[in-house]
Design a protein around this motif. Structure first.
Motif, PDB file in Angstrom:
ATOM      1  N   GLY A  56      -8.119   0.458  -6.166  1.00  0.00           N
ATOM      2  CA  GLY A  56      -6.724   0.505  -5.735  1.00  0.00           C
ATOM      3  C   GLY A  56      -6.073   1.842  -6.000  1.00  0.00           C
ATOM      4  O   GLY A  56      -4.862   1.928  -6.209  1.00  0.00           O
TER       5      GLY A  56
ATOM      6  N   GLU B 125       0.851  -1.180   0.000  1.00  0.00           N
ATOM      7  CA  GLU B 125       0.000   0.000   0.000  1.00  0.00           C
ATOM      8  C   GLU B 125       0.891   1.236   0.000  1.00  0.00           C
ATOM      9  O   GLU B 125       1.847   1.315   0.766  1.00  0.00           O
ATOM     10  CB  GLU B 125      -0.869  -0.015   1.265  1.00  0.00           C
ATOM     11  CG  GLU B 125      -1.921   1.064   1.313  1.00  0.00           C
ATOM     12  CD  GLU B 125      -2.839   0.896   2.521  1.00  0.00           C
ATOM     13  OE1 GLU B 125      -4.046   0.712   2.319  1.00  0.00           O
ATOM     14  OE2 GLU B 125      -2.325   0.958   3.667  1.00  0.00           O
TER      15      GLU B 125
ATOM     16  N   THR C 278      -3.061   0.415  -3.917  1.00  0.00           N
ATOM     17  CA  THR C 278      -2.922  -0.919  -3.334  1.00  0.00           C
ATOM     18  C   THR C 278      -2.663  -1.955  -4.408  1.00  0.00           C
ATOM     19  O   THR C 278      -3.241  -1.904  -5.487  1.00  0.00           O
ATOM     20  CB  THR C 278      -4.205  -1.320  -2.567  1.00  0.00           C
ATOM     21  OG1 THR C 278      -5.283  -1.399  -3.484  1.00  0.00           O
ATOM     22  CG2 THR C 278      -4.547  -0.304  -1.485  1.00  0.00           C
TER      23      THR C 278
END
Lengths: 359, 359, 359, 359
Positions: D277, D209, D290
């Motif tokens: 993401g 992340e 992510t």
């Protein structure tokens, strides 16, 4: 950005400052299976090495190269070849003057304008010391193009040219000027000595010829062989001009005078002239590739010159310390290296698109 | 390979052949939000357009540009800008002679040697017609660098140079030679006319100056500003030499003669000379960036020249058809375009690494 | 920067917006002498064409491709190949809603955040319409790699997977889902229809296999074959995951389970498993190259979603207009094209460094 | 070709073999004026260092990094940063078995197929030892993007996943598995120990992340942020899959389920989900970026596997020597490094085109 990589598929990246612990190059894309050892690289570095005569800088650098990767059991593996050269003679001196004021003609002011900050020791990254990395990489390039012979020489120093009627390639290694004309070498000895003693410097013209470049190498339109050679040579310290073939002289000719007639030959056409320097439309014609490179006089001179400090105040600076009275002389092995690096890249590019000799 | 893309982050790609249906360029990496319309591009194409006087090729091409992408509501969007120019006057003629034999000085033989095959109609991809795409892309580049003014002119034709004492920039648009010296323009009219009537051709030197380039632009070591300019200009058809600043003349000077002293100024240093052409260590110094470009005489001449056929037999060829008697003349807008394209790229590169003016 | 070029030596550049006058691609570095016509490209565009069933967007685009350069007398010349597709059905509609607010899941907000400004008509540059240019370029790539057969299919829609026991490649062309399992195709018809009628959308997984990739293609370390495939596929609109060989499933295996044993064969080794998907160390092993690509459900749905306006105010948006209820379906020809483009590039790269088959 | 350089404007080049004298990286394009010392790089190498627990290879490498260029008085100069790591523990062993036969699952066969020849000592260039160079370069990248925090962890080993309800970032440094779930770490200790003792190996999934990536970073279309991340991670040894956001899980969702609604916020929009993401259209949205990366089990296992010799004869091979029973574990710092390297590049690219924060 600071693009320190040259080449399209045969590429090299250099790193290192004049007074850092070491300099080096990483050569990427070299074909596998080529015989290569430090003994193949060292002779080229020795030709460029400083401190070998009174006509070059007195900095003493052995310039011993080490190959740290990419070679196994005497042959290239196809993986990156790391070339490493330790800096040995970074003379510990007082740089406070250069740190605070800009040497005219040097990159000092431009580097500060760009980066806001610079490694002022011996010119840092802008020093011609970087060209040792090029010469090392160039030795690898030569191994990639065994079909090509590259030869460069000094054609003129301070406006005094060789007589091409007296051109003798064997003479080039016989004097400290890479001069193919024995008489000119004698004259230059006096000229360069005088400049050196006066704390002055001289410009020079380096000429180069690559024989054996196969017709077809070259990557139109924006990686033309001549465009790549121009970029390669113009990227060398102190270079201010590049010509292919007749260069600027061609601009004064008529089409008839500039023609390169072709005749049948057993091994490709026979050209009865080479005004074009072996390149048409950016592609090699099979003739010798010829070029000329102009080096300005070394900017480091003892005569005080007006300049400014980092703070913008007026001052004067005379550049003390070790330097080449004629930086063009040691440009000869560097020009050769850059030409080799361009040609190795173009060989592989040609093979990529056109399948090399097996079309 | 055939690298038809130029630039690092502000890039353009050209496509098209002399006698295909169209030519064009894709400009990638242009900043968003810049005002741009076809009206900003067309004037530059009009300057380069053929058939506007008897001193250029008589091919009649309107060179009307269309912007097919990358502009919305009058502003660039940051996406690729496709520039499209239809070919209109691809004269239907008999190409059998050129298809079978190689025109000396042209790229015919080299293209065949490289590709085994070529589009022989009007020179195909090797034709100077491709430079229209560069000029169109260059107009976009100019919009990216409003701080810079670029001006080029013809300095010499056939070895006859202008008198810089008579230099008048306003004169450049007053004659068909981009000549800043009214008297030279009169002489050249006769010279070029004579060459044209005799089916001969003349070389030329184009000079260019870029004013307003901020100190700091330039990407050492292998994308140095001067190296990029050299590559950009050497990639233009018929160019055989490039000089920055004093160029080859600097090679005949001493360090004292070649010095560019610096003095304090309100807005950066004041230089009292510009031998370096505004570039030190590959980085702009803030002075005008100056360069000179040598164009060989057009290879197409009416005098029969010995050459060979595709099959290797001896023959003679005189190049009929429409062509420029002095290809350097129309090189002026092309040199300007290439300089603009290099500078736009360098501006963005500098901003990438150094954050532009906001450091 | 907006890098709209893909590839190292076989490169393509795309341009164009969803609702601009046209879109296109320039393919550079294609080997010369390859038979190519519009008839070789059109069938691939027809497979991807919108509006051919009720399961894709109803936009009616003929997607007629024109080759504007780089082909002469039916063969590639080695110069750039310009592919041009006119946009025909840019429906004139009211974009004021999309212009003012950001569609959730779309690139609207991100484009504004990047460029400060966007062409909101049909998604502009971020529209999947751009993939038509990829498919056209991919057709050229296929001509460069006749030794390779590339086949993709939809493996799952909305979590409902095909049964590989029922896999029949001939079935792929028999239904509008590129589905190799006839029974699954029947199920998907209902599923996609339901989603379409509900104004909803479904995700999908596309699988692809390339047979005939010679052992040795691949460019370690940062242009590894698998890394290039990953980049190529992840650059497709709506793609959120890429697997090579067993992919994520391999992460749950032991070394014994994941082994691909080798046995002697007449024509290279015989592998008795292919967990690796035909790639080891970034280099092809000669086995089939296999990959899987995850497409998210189309973000355009009729259910109103909370979002914000350009001014930052809260609002709701339901995405009306024409769109694919399952964007992964038409991803099949796009994945094939990207795989072809990567492989053509890797073939030429391999030939550059290793001389191709003639080592 | 062997492209050992990654990045567009912030670029790094690695060199070196597992059992050569040293390995290293050259980082080019780093902005000037950034505080950097070996002390900033070493901690990241220490995290990746082998031989620190019984769960990694027992090779003892101190991995002491030296900065040989590009840093002056504690700050980057804008010139290339050479990072040098000596190899110390190249255990002198008998490689005759590996020299003559191909280890299944390793790059041995593929390297021979490509290059005709390989450095077989410890895997040569294909060894994961190269990733130390990436980690060193990644430490420089982190210094370029202080606004971003990057954190990776092992999410699953051998199919056994952590419980995200028990996720504790502080736990990651507390166990030799980079495991954020203390209970999972206990289970993995047994699992990895068992695999190690059995001479087997296990696959793993690494999650990562990046928080603080500004909306707008990303370079559509072919250098999209997600495409670059996919290439970067897929280039790591043993990686077989990459997902952004929900990845393959998104392919089973409907558009409603996959939506990331936006709401007004004081500092950009507030997203109430992050299926994407943090990336839309290849451009960062400002949400956390992510990704998940699948590592296959280490190919080196003690169970004998059928394979072939260089001469094509059948044989069996069990891979003795030191190796990681789960190569994914030490993948954690490598994934972090690659993410940092991509983001630093994208930051500079964005600044080039869009002028950074000062638009």
């Amino acid at each position: 950005m600071s693009f320190n990589t040259f080449g399209r598929v045969f590429r090299f990246t250099t790193w290192g400052e004049s007074h850092g612990p070491a300099i080096g190059a990483v050569v990427d894309g070299c074909p596998p299976g080529i015989a290569l050892s430090e003994g193949d690289v060292q002779p080229f570095l020795d030709r460029r090495r400083p401190g070998t005569s009174r006509f070059t800088t007195q900095r003493q650098e052995p310039d011993q190269v080490r190959i740290l990767s990419g070679v196994f059991e005497g042959r290239t593996t196809g993986t990156p070849i790391a070339l490493h050269i330790d800096n040995v003679d970074q003379r510990s001196k007082d740089y406070s003057e250069v740190a605070l004021a800009y040497r005219p003609g040097h990159a000092d002011y431009a580097y500060d304008a760009k980066y806001g900050f610079r490694d002022y020791r011996g010119g840092g990254r802008s020093s011609a010391r970087e060209t040792a990395s090029r010469v090392a990489a160039g030795a690898v390039a030569r191994a990639v193009i065994p079909e090509v012979t590259i030869l460069a020489w000094v054609e003129a120093i301070g406006g005094d040219s060789i007589d091409y009627a007296a051109f003798d390639p064997a003479e080039i290694a016989n004097n400290p000027f890479f001069c193919p004309d024995a008489e000119a070498a004698v004259r230059w000895e006096t000229m360069v000595d005088d400049a050196r003693k006066a704390g002055s410097s001289l410009g020079a013209v380096v000429a180069c010829e690559a024989i054996g470049v196969p017709a077809g190498w070259g990557a139109p339109l924006y990686a033309k062989l001549d465009a790549e050679l121009a970029a390669a040579c113009m990227s060398i310290n102190a270079v201010k001009g590049v010509e292919i073939g007749d260069g600027f002289a061609a601009a004064a000719l008529t089409g008839e005078q500039n023609a390169d007639p072709m005749h049948p030959g057993n091994d490709g056409p026979i050209f009865t002239a080479n005004h074009a320097g072996g390149i048409a439309g950016g592609i090699a014609t099979g003739q010798p590739v010829t070029l000329r490179v102009a080096f300005k006089p070394t900017s480091s001179i003892l005569t005080p010159m007006p300049t400014i400090t980092r703070d913008g105040a007026a001052t004067e600076l005379r550049t003390k310390g070790r330097h080449d009275p004629c930086v063009g002389i040691r440009g000869v092995p560097v020009v050769e290296a850059m030409v080799a690096l361009v040609l190795a890249d173009q060989k592989l590019l040609h093979r990529a698109q056109c399948g090399g000799g097996d079309r």
